[in-house]
Design a protein around this motif. Structure first.
Motif, PDB file in Angstrom:
ATOM      1  N   CYS A 174      -1.854  -8.578  -6.292  1.00 22.98           N
ATOM      2  CA  CYS A 174      -2.987  -8.790  -7.469  1.00 22.98           C
ATOM      3  C   CYS A 174      -3.609  -9.653  -8.275  1.00 22.98           C
ATOM      4  O   CYS A 174      -4.420  -9.898  -9.197  1.00 22.98           O
ATOM      5  CB  CYS A 174      -4.124  -7.829  -6.259  1.00 22.98           C
TER       6      CYS A 174
ATOM      7  N   CYS B  27     -10.282  -5.278 -10.175  1.00 25.65           N
ATOM      8  CA  CYS B  27      -9.525  -5.529  -9.376  1.00 25.65           C
ATOM      9  C   CYS B  27      -9.560  -3.321  -8.294  1.00 25.65           C
ATOM     10  O   CYS B  27     -10.282  -3.093  -8.872  1.00 25.65           O
ATOM     11  CB  CYS B  27      -8.412  -6.035  -9.047  1.00 25.65           C
ATOM     12  N   CYS B  28      -8.467  -3.595  -8.152  1.00 27.30           N
ATOM     13  CA  CYS B  28      -8.339  -1.932  -7.618  1.00 27.30           C
ATOM     14  C   CYS B  28      -8.383  -0.600  -8.399  1.00 27.30           C
ATOM     15  O   CYS B  28      -8.697  -0.140  -8.124  1.00 27.30           O
ATOM     16  CB  CYS B  28      -7.398  -1.962  -5.862  1.00 27.30           C
TER      17      CYS B  28
ATOM     18  N   LYS C 249      -1.544  -7.517   2.474  1.00 30.11           N
ATOM     19  CA  LYS C 249      -2.305  -6.437   2.440  1.00 30.11           C
ATOM     20  C   LYS C 249      -3.712  -6.427   3.579  1.00 30.11           C
ATOM     21  O   LYS C 249      -3.504  -5.580   4.145  1.00 30.11           O
ATOM     22  CB  LYS C 249      -2.560  -6.167   0.730  1.00 30.11           C
TER      23      LYS C 249
ATOM     24  N   GLY D  40     -11.636  -6.060   1.102  1.00 32.11           N
ATOM     25  CA  GLY D  40     -10.989  -7.595   0.501  1.00 32.11           C
ATOM     26  C   GLY D  40     -11.196  -8.337  -0.350  1.00 32.11           C
ATOM     27  O   GLY D  40     -12.288  -7.900  -0.959  1.00 32.11           O
ATOM     28  N   CYS D  41     -11.047  -8.967  -0.582  1.00 31.26           N
ATOM     29  CA  CYS D  41     -10.510  -9.892  -1.657  1.00 31.26           C
ATOM     30  C   CYS D  41     -12.059 -11.337  -2.174  1.00 31.26           C
ATOM     31  O   CYS D  41     -12.601 -11.058  -1.264  1.00 31.26           O
ATOM     32  CB  CYS D  41      -9.036 -10.819  -1.291  1.00 31.26           C
TER      33      CYS D  41
ATOM     34  N   TYR E 136      -7.353 -12.761   1.337  1.00 34.26           N
ATOM     35  CA  TYR E 136      -6.911 -14.116   0.997  1.00 34.26           C
ATOM     36  C   TYR E 136      -4.725 -12.949   1.046  1.00 34.26           C
ATOM     37  O   TYR E 136      -3.856 -14.081   1.702  1.00 34.26           O
ATOM     38  CB  TYR E 136      -6.168 -14.593  -0.434  1.00 34.26           C
TER      39      TYR E 136
ATOM     40  N   CYS F  24     -11.504  -5.826  -3.218  1.00 37.34           N
ATOM     41  CA  CYS F  24     -12.870  -6.562  -4.440  1.00 37.34           C
ATOM     42  C   CYS F  24     -13.892  -6.803  -4.169  1.00 37.34           C
ATOM     43  O   CYS F  24     -15.075  -7.980  -4.565  1.00 37.34           O
ATOM     44  CB  CYS F  24     -12.179  -8.239  -4.481  1.00 37.34           C
TER      45      CYS F  24
ATOM     46  N   CYS G   1      -8.649  -0.570  -1.897  1.00 37.20           N
ATOM     47  CA  CYS G   1      -8.258  -0.645  -0.789  1.00 37.20           C
ATOM     48  C   CYS G   1      -7.409   0.405  -0.170  1.00 37.20           C
ATOM     49  O   CYS G   1      -7.948  -0.354   1.017  1.00 37.20           O
ATOM     50  CB  CYS G   1      -7.793  -2.231  -0.817  1.00 37.20           C
TER      51      CYS G   1
ATOM     52  N   HIS H 201       1.138  -1.461  -0.232  1.00 37.00           N
ATOM     53  CA  HIS H 201       0.290   0.223  -0.786  1.00 37.00           C
ATOM     54  C   HIS H 201       0.726   1.373   0.473  1.00 37.00           C
ATOM     55  O   HIS H 201       0.903   2.137  -0.572  1.00 37.00           O
ATOM     56  CB  HIS H 201      -1.133   0.037   1.444  1.00 37.00           C
TER      57      HIS H 201
HETATM   58 NI1  NFS Z   1      -7.290  -5.482  -1.415  1.00 35.09          NI
HETATM   59 FE1  NFS Z   1      -6.998  -4.614  -4.535  1.00 35.09          FE
HETATM   60 FE2  NFS Z   1      -8.141  -7.418  -4.104  1.00 35.09          FE
HETATM   61 FE3  NFS Z   1      -7.716  -8.252  -1.864  1.00 35.09          FE
HETATM   62 FE4  NFS Z   1      -6.453  -7.650  -4.015  1.00 35.09          FE
HETATM   63  S1  NFS Z   1      -7.250  -6.713  -6.193  1.00 35.09           S
HETATM   64  S2  NFS Z   1      -5.807  -3.650  -2.290  1.00 35.09           S
HETATM   65  S3  NFS Z   1      -6.417  -7.414  -1.891  1.00 35.09           S
HETATM   66  S4  NFS Z   1      -7.713  -8.900  -4.062  1.00 35.09           S
HETATM   67  S5  NFS Z   1      -9.362  -6.455  -2.728  1.00 35.09           S
END
Ligand code: NFS
Ligand code: SF4
Length: 621
Positions: A332, A293-294, A548, A439-440, A545, A470, A511, A90
């Motif tokens: 990710c 994803c993010c 982070k 989260g994931c 998972y 996610c 995230c 992050h």
């Molecule tokens: Ni967050 Fe984003 Fe998704 Fe999980 Fe990965 S994309 S930073 S870690 S899998 S929510």
């Protein structure tokens, strides 16, 4: 292999999993099957590879590693490094935003600019930088210097601790948990976990919390705030989600990863008339950018760009056969995406020197040359359209509507300029509390089954839900991110959200944007003159998972937020560490983790907690 029915709750996912099996393409689920059962020592956290006197595995029979480290020490060290990995992810992302700000300030780029002067000035004020009568660029330079310094070793605390209620900071100070510098805490965690250093598990855990706080109130918060300054503060808007956002008649370009620095530029380049003309020449009706994803969340929040899917949809999106290019930055991104892309005409393009993929087309993406590079990337996608095999295209569904864009600024504006109406709604019990579900996906869990179930259970109990990462796509596909979803909410939440025309589940971003939730909690605590741990709030990551996600969970707990995980981290090999996580932290920071795989029970646990907190505040249950 496990039956497809058990792998996901979504029809689009199941259709693509069938197609993958028919076409002989391996997915994450197949590989999980082959990795199962996992190593028991690793699951318990009782393996150590921190030196070459080992590796060691400790158990009842053999309770000490070669150096004499016991299970408590080994588990705590492993968890500490796990959290440091997440905080580093992050925070390094946050640093990249400071570097873009630097390029703007130094006049090295005209592709990025300061879009939100007011927000820049507001942030500057919060971290003690003078703004009155000063030119924006001077203020920006000071903000840049201040945030770079937040990563170093010379500060007593990271700047955004100015947002934290004093009682909370005093608590941290008493525990030696004040995050001083982002890189410092991460480096110190690596140091402490070297052989022969921090051999007291609770002490290591305290530093793990400090490292996580450096992420939440440091690296992540800087990432979010500077992204807003550069790309715009999110405002509510409608968009769409699921694999149906991929369009058969268009050039489809998916952005995947985390940092808007790349994806925003790709989006801008995709609007280039020349590239559009070329796409049409090749028979496409346009260029369609969609997110995964993010970084998808970043574009969704600010630009309303549709969301193709979350973590476990990334391979499946390519399997539609209609993706010309997938452009990634970092985090990710399953390396398998290179192989899956290779099964189609899909170009896999990486953009960061710190996240290269063997077999990818590589761009060393830089602020100076961003637009030029983005145009080249989009051009590669456009040209790939000519190679698409129409016979292998299967887009399995129509997209669903979602509402997005709930930044704290937007929420405050919707409430008429202050958080008071929210405080009143909480006091009146219409909104009994709030829980962030973040989260994931994790292939060990039926995709999104827990993410969706928990959100549904909570809103029934008049608990407002905020989603990021996610979980966004999960909530969106389940129809929870539209105003009509109030029909699934309890009467109080239905009344308040109905009056405002907003969903009972609010999309709060990516995230790193969990920093927005921290900021909101701090603002509510300050408004009520209490600690964050006194608020009727919670956090959850049902299907997490990643390292982070562990960092996020830990900064939430250390900030005083009761936090649920759908499954435990690899700590169960130490009673000391496990007990600290699920009960001992309560005395120290006023919150703990709780682990629960049943979402009805998890929602009940939140309900109980919220009742207790409301009572203590003198409110009805
Ligand atoms: Ni967050 Fe984003 Fe998704 Fe999980 Fe990965 S994309 S930073 S870690 S899998 S929510
Ligand atoms: Fe084994 Fe200790 Fe070395 Fe870890 S640090 S590998 S427990 S000897």
């Amino acid at each position: 292999p496990r039956p497809i029915e058990e792998l996901s709750i979504w029809d689009d996912a199941k259709a693509m999993l069938k197609k993958a099996r028919a076409e002989g393409i391996q997915t994450v689920h197949d590989r999980l099957d082959r990795q199962t059962p996992h190593c028991k020592f690793c699951e318990l956290g009782t393996t150590c590879r921190n030196c070459t006197m080992g590796p060691c595995r400790v158990s009842e029979k053999n309770p000490l590693g070669v150096c004499g480290a016991d299970a408590d020490v080994i588990v705590a060290r492993n968890f500490g490094r796990f959290v440091a990995g997440g905080a580093a992810g992050h925070s390094d992302h946050g640093r990249d935003l400071i570097e873009v700000l630097e390029a703007i300030v130094e006049g090295e780029t005209s592709d990025y600019k300061i879009t939100e002067e007011n927000k820049l000035r507001a942030i500057a004020g919060e971290v003690g930088i003078k703004t009155d009568g000063r030119p924006t660029m001077d203020v920006a330079r000071d903000v840049m210097e201040c945030f770079f310094a937040d990563f170093g070793s010379r500060k007593k605390e990271v700047s955004f601790l100015s947002r934290v209620p004093k009682v909370r900071k005093d608590k941290w100070a008493g525990l030696k948990m004040i995050p001083r510098g982002v890189d410092r805490e991460i480096a110190e965690m690596m140091h402490r976990t070297h052989m022969g250093c921090d051999n007291d598990a609770p002490n290591t855990m305290i530093h793990a919390a400090r490292t996580a706080l450096a992420d939440g109130w440091g690296g992540s918060m800087i990432g979010t705030e500077l992204s807003d300054v550069i790309f715009g503060v999110p405002t509510p808007k409608m968009s769409t989600a699921n694999l149906g956002v991929i369009k058969a008649d268009k050039v489809n370009l998916l952005v995947h990863g985390h940092n808007p620095v790349v994806s925003e530029m790709i989006l801008a380049a995709a609007r280039d008339p020349e590239l559009l003309a070329r796409a049409k020449e090749l028979g496409a009706t346009g260029i369609n950018v969609a997110g995964l994803c993010c970084t998808g969340n970043e574009l969704l929040m600010r630009q309303g760009i549709p969301m193709a899917g979350n973590h476990l949809m990334t391979e499946l999106a390519i399997i539609t056969g209609a993706v010309e290019a997938i452009v990634v930055d970092y985090q990710c991104i399953m390396p398998s995406l290179v192989q899956v892309s290779g099964c189609y005409h899909t170009k896999f393009i990486d953009t960061a020197n710190k996240a290269r993929f063997s077999g990818a087309i590589h761009f060393d993406f830089q602020p100076k040359t961003a637009m030029k590079q983005a145009r080249e990337i989009v051009s590669i996608a456009v040209e790939a359209f000519a190679q698409r095999d129409a016979g292998r295209v299967d887009i399995p569904c129509e997209p669903v509507e979602i509402m997005t864009g709930f930044s704290n600024e937007a929420v405050t504006a919707a409430l008429g300029g202050s958080l008071d109406p929210l405080v009143q709604a909480i006091a009146a019990g219409d909104i009994r509390g709030a829980v962030g579900i973040v989260g994931c996906n994790n292939p060990k869990i039926k995709q999104d089954s827990l993410n969706v179930k928990l959100a549904e259970e909570l809103i029934k109990k008049d608990i407002l839900v905020l989603v990021t990462g996610c979980v966004t796509t999960a909530a969106g596909k389940a129809g929870l991110l539209v105003p009509d979803a109030i029909e699934k909410a309890g009467p109080g939440l239905k009344k308040v959200c109905g009056a405002l025309g907003i969903p009972p589940v609010l999309h709060y971003g990516s995230c790193v944007d969990n920093a927005r939730i921290l900021q909101l909690c701090a603002a509510l605590a300050n408004a009520l003159n209490v600690d964050i741990s006194d608020l009727p709030v919670g956090a959850s990551s049902p299907e997490w998972y990643s390292e982070k996600a562990a960092a996020i969970g830990l900064y939430a707990v250390a900030s005083g937020i009761y936090t649920h995980l759908g499954h435990p981290p690899n700590i169960l090999g130490s009673e000391t560490v496990t007990n600290l996580a699920v009960s001992g932290l309560e005395d120290l920071v006023g919150a703990t983790f709780f682990i629960e795989g049943d979402m009805v029970k998890a929602a009940d646990m939140f309900d109980e907690r919220i009742k207790t907190k409301r009572k203590a505040l003198g409110l009805s249950e």
